[in-house]
Each structure stands twice: as structure tokens, then as C-alpha cells.
Design a protein around this motif. Sequence first.
Motif, PDB file in Angstrom:
ATOM      1  N   THR A  23       0.834  -1.197   0.000  1.00 49.10           N
ATOM      2  CA  THR A  23       0.000   0.000   0.000  1.00 49.10           C
ATOM      3  C   THR A  23       0.863   1.238   0.000  1.00 49.10           C
ATOM      4  N   SER A  24       0.290   2.313  -0.439  1.00 46.14           N
ATOM      5  CA  SER A  24       1.005   3.577  -0.494  1.00 46.14           C
ATOM      6  C   SER A  24       0.686   4.389   0.750  1.00 46.14           C
ATOM      7  N   SER A  25       1.707   4.976   1.323  1.00 49.08           N
ATOM      8  CA  SER A  25       1.486   5.832   2.481  1.00 49.08           C
ATOM      9  C   SER A  25       1.325   7.269   2.012  1.00 49.08           C
ATOM     10  N   PRO A  26       0.701   8.120   2.842  1.00 50.23           N
ATOM     11  CA  PRO A  26       0.569   9.517   2.457  1.00 50.23           C
ATOM     12  C   PRO A  26       1.944  10.118   2.196  1.00 50.23           C
ATOM     13  N   GLY A  27       2.077  10.817   1.114  1.00 51.75           N
ATOM     14  CA  GLY A  27       3.345  11.457   0.782  1.00 51.75           C
ATOM     15  C   GLY A  27       4.299  10.555   0.022  1.00 51.75           C
ATOM     16  N   ALA A  28       3.935   9.284  -0.200  1.00 55.04           N
ATOM     17  CA  ALA A  28       4.814   8.387  -0.952  1.00 55.04           C
ATOM     18  C   ALA A  28       4.875   8.852  -2.401  1.00 55.04           C
ATOM     19  N   ASN A  29       6.017   8.662  -3.028  1.00 57.72           N
ATOM     20  CA  ASN A  29       6.196   9.074  -4.405  1.00 57.72           C
ATOM     21  C   ASN A  29       5.398   8.144  -5.317  1.00 57.72           C
ATOM     22  N   THR A  30       4.373   8.678  -5.961  1.00 52.78           N
ATOM     23  CA  THR A  30       3.556   7.876  -6.874  1.00 52.78           C
ATOM     24  C   THR A  30       3.700   8.374  -8.308  1.00 52.78           C
ATOM     25  N   ALA A  31       4.730   9.170  -8.582  1.00 54.34           N
ATOM     26  CA  ALA A  31       4.960   9.657  -9.944  1.00 54.34           C
ATOM     27  C   ALA A  31       5.325   8.477 -10.841  1.00 54.34           C
ATOM     28  N   PRO A  32       4.940   8.552 -12.112  1.00 54.31           N
ATOM     29  CA  PRO A  32       5.305   7.473 -13.041  1.00 54.31           C
ATOM     30  C   PRO A  32       6.817   7.286 -13.079  1.00 54.31           C
ATOM     31  N   ARG A  33       7.242   6.039 -13.174  1.00 57.41           N
ATOM     32  CA  ARG A  33       8.664   5.726 -13.236  1.00 57.41           C
ATOM     33  C   ARG A  33       9.139   5.756 -14.677  1.00 57.41           C
ATOM     34  N   ARG A  34      10.377   6.153 -14.841  1.00 60.91           N
ATOM     35  CA  ARG A  34      10.983   6.089 -16.160  1.00 60.91           C
ATOM     36  C   ARG A  34      11.475   4.665 -16.389  1.00 60.91           C
ATOM     37  N   SER A  35      11.430   4.221 -17.595  1.00 63.28           N
ATOM     38  CA  SER A  35      11.898   2.886 -17.930  1.00 63.28           C
ATOM     39  C   SER A  35      13.412   2.823 -17.772  1.00 63.28           C
ATOM     40  N   THR A  36      13.872   1.821 -17.067  1.00 62.80           N
ATOM     41  CA  THR A  36      15.295   1.632 -16.836  1.00 62.80           C
ATOM     42  C   THR A  36      15.650   0.191 -17.162  1.00 62.80           C
ATOM     43  N   ARG A  37      16.705  -0.013 -17.881  1.00 62.45           N
ATOM     44  CA  ARG A  37      17.166  -1.358 -18.220  1.00 62.45           C
ATOM     45  C   ARG A  37      18.443  -1.662 -17.441  1.00 62.45           C
ATOM     46  N   VAL A  38      18.510  -2.865 -16.911  1.00 63.17           N
ATOM     47  CA  VAL A  38      19.691  -3.335 -16.212  1.00 63.17           C
ATOM     48  C   VAL A  38      20.100  -4.636 -16.877  1.00 63.17           C
ATOM     49  N   ALA A  39      21.364  -4.754 -17.242  1.00 65.28           N
ATOM     50  CA  ALA A  39      21.862  -5.987 -17.855  1.00 65.28           C
ATOM     51  C   ALA A  39      22.790  -6.680 -16.874  1.00 65.28           C
ATOM     52  N   ASP A  40      22.656  -7.985 -16.782  1.00 62.77           N
ATOM     53  CA  ASP A  40      23.570  -8.776 -15.977  1.00 62.77           C
ATOM     54  C   ASP A  40      23.826 -10.077 -16.703  1.00 62.77           C
ATOM     55  N   PHE A  41      24.942 -10.712 -16.401  1.00 61.42           N
ATOM     56  CA  PHE A  41      25.230 -11.995 -17.037  1.00 61.42           C
ATOM     57  C   PHE A  41      26.289 -12.740 -16.250  1.00 61.42           C
ATOM     58  N   ALA A  42      26.342 -14.041 -16.476  1.00 65.11           N
ATOM     59  CA  ALA A  42      27.418 -14.884 -15.965  1.00 65.11           C
ATOM     60  C   ALA A  42      27.779 -15.852 -17.078  1.00 65.11           C
ATOM     61  N   VAL A  43      29.069 -16.006 -17.318  1.00 69.11           N
ATOM     62  CA  VAL A  43      29.491 -16.974 -18.330  1.00 69.11           C
ATOM     63  C   VAL A  43      29.261 -18.381 -17.779  1.00 69.11           C
ATOM     64  N   PRO A  44      29.001 -19.350 -18.652  1.00 71.75           N
ATOM     65  CA  PRO A  44      28.776 -20.710 -18.168  1.00 71.75           C
ATOM     66  C   PRO A  44      29.995 -21.290 -17.451  1.00 71.75           C
ATOM     67  N   ARG A  45      31.186 -20.906 -17.897  1.00 68.53           N
ATOM     68  CA  ARG A  45      32.413 -21.427 -17.288  1.00 68.53           C
ATOM     69  C   ARG A  45      33.427 -20.292 -17.262  1.00 68.53           C
ATOM     70  N   ALA A  46      33.986 -20.002 -16.080  1.00 68.00           N
ATOM     71  CA  ALA A  46      34.877 -18.855 -15.900  1.00 68.00           C
ATOM     72  C   ALA A  46      36.271 -19.078 -16.475  1.00 68.00           C
ATOM     73  N   ALA A  47      36.610 -20.311 -16.787  1.00 70.05           N
ATOM     74  CA  ALA A  47      37.924 -20.580 -17.377  1.00 70.05           C
ATOM     75  C   ALA A  47      37.839 -21.829 -18.237  1.00 70.05           C
ATOM     76  N   GLU A  48      38.573 -21.774 -19.327  1.00 67.67           N
ATOM     77  CA  GLU A  48      38.754 -22.929 -20.208  1.00 67.67           C
ATOM     78  C   GLU A  48      40.148 -22.741 -20.796  1.00 67.67           C
ATOM     79  N   PRO A  49      41.107 -23.596 -20.409  1.00 65.27           N
ATOM     80  CA  PRO A  49      42.497 -23.377 -20.832  1.00 65.27           C
ATOM     81  C   PRO A  49      42.590 -23.102 -22.328  1.00 65.27           C
ATOM     82  N   PRO A  50      43.352 -22.095 -22.688  1.00 67.05           N
ATOM     83  CA  PRO A  50      44.248 -21.258 -21.906  1.00 67.05           C
ATOM     84  C   PRO A  50      43.629 -19.945 -21.427  1.00 67.05           C
ATOM     85  N   PHE A  51      42.309 -19.831 -21.444  1.00 68.05           N
ATOM     86  CA  PHE A  51      41.650 -18.562 -21.118  1.00 68.05           C
ATOM     87  C   PHE A  51      41.043 -18.584 -19.718  1.00 68.05           C
ATOM     88  N   LEU A  52      41.060 -17.398 -19.076  1.00 74.15           N
ATOM     89  CA  LEU A  52      40.462 -17.232 -17.757  1.00 74.15           C
ATOM     90  C   LEU A  52      39.755 -15.888 -17.720  1.00 74.15           C
TER      91      LEU A  52
END
Length: 154
Positions: A23-52
Motif C-alpha cells: 500500500t502507499s502511504s501519504p506522501g509516498a512518491n507515486t509519480a510514473p517511473r521512467r523505464s530503466t534497463r539493467v543488464a547482468d550476465f554470468a558466463v557458463p564457465r569462468a575458465a577454459e584453458p588457456p583462457f580465464l
Amino acid sequence: MSRSPPRTCGTSPQSASPPSGRTSSPGANTAPRRSTRVADFAVPRAAEPPFLLAGDAASVTRPHTASGAVKALQDALCLERSLQASSSAAEALHRYADERSPEGARLVGLGRRLGRELVENTPDWPAMGPAEVDALSRAALNGTRSYLYGSVQR
């Protein structure tokens, strides 16, 4: 190594009202939000000789995890231990990947859960007391270790 495309999340510009169940409390910010994109990733394997890959090159987490510098230091220490315990560089890289790849994936998952709970479904912080903040934190951390709560279960 193949890398999956970054996953993104965002908030809808139309989401002016609080998410269901909150629920929203009195004075809570109810202004429309701007669209924001966040990218994250993890490689399947952190090392494979000869790369790390180490630090953010192996997995990029959302800022909610506050793990960037610590993860890089843990990667370096793991590589040091792996090199000392191995008879070849290739064996050391396999050891490193076996330990650090799952940790990168775990941190990305944690960042995604925290992002959903704290950003995408922003709580009405002013209306919450300590018990509600604690319950929200435990729910967001469900099934993971936290420096605040140890091993957390719902």
C-alpha cells in the motif's frame, strides 16, 4: 566459451501505483517511473584453458549485491590457491572454473532477486517498520547466504 545474451529487466513507465500487496502511504512518491534497463550476465564457465575470466569479465551483477570488489579479490585468491595446488596451468584453470563459475551464477541470481524485490516492486519504505524490512530482506535472500542473516530460508 559461449556466452548467453545479457538478461534485462525494467520498470514500466505506466506503473504509477504500488505493486499488488503493498500500500502507499501519504506522501509516498507515486509519480510514473521512467523505464530503466539493467543488464547482468554470468558466463557458463569462468575458465577454459588457456583462457580465464575474472571479476566483472566472468559475471556482472546488479549493484544490489555490493559484491564487485570482493568478488574480484575472491577470484584472485582462488586462482592463487588453484595454481599452488595444481601440477599444470590447465589443471589450475579447471579448478578455478569449478569453484568460481557457480559463485558468479549465484551472485547474478541474488542480484536479480534483490532487483525484483527492491527496485521493480519498490516497497513503500516509509510505511514499513523494522519487522517488515526484515521480512522483505529474508524473502529476497531466500535460500542464499547473507552477511546479515547467514543461511536464509522462508
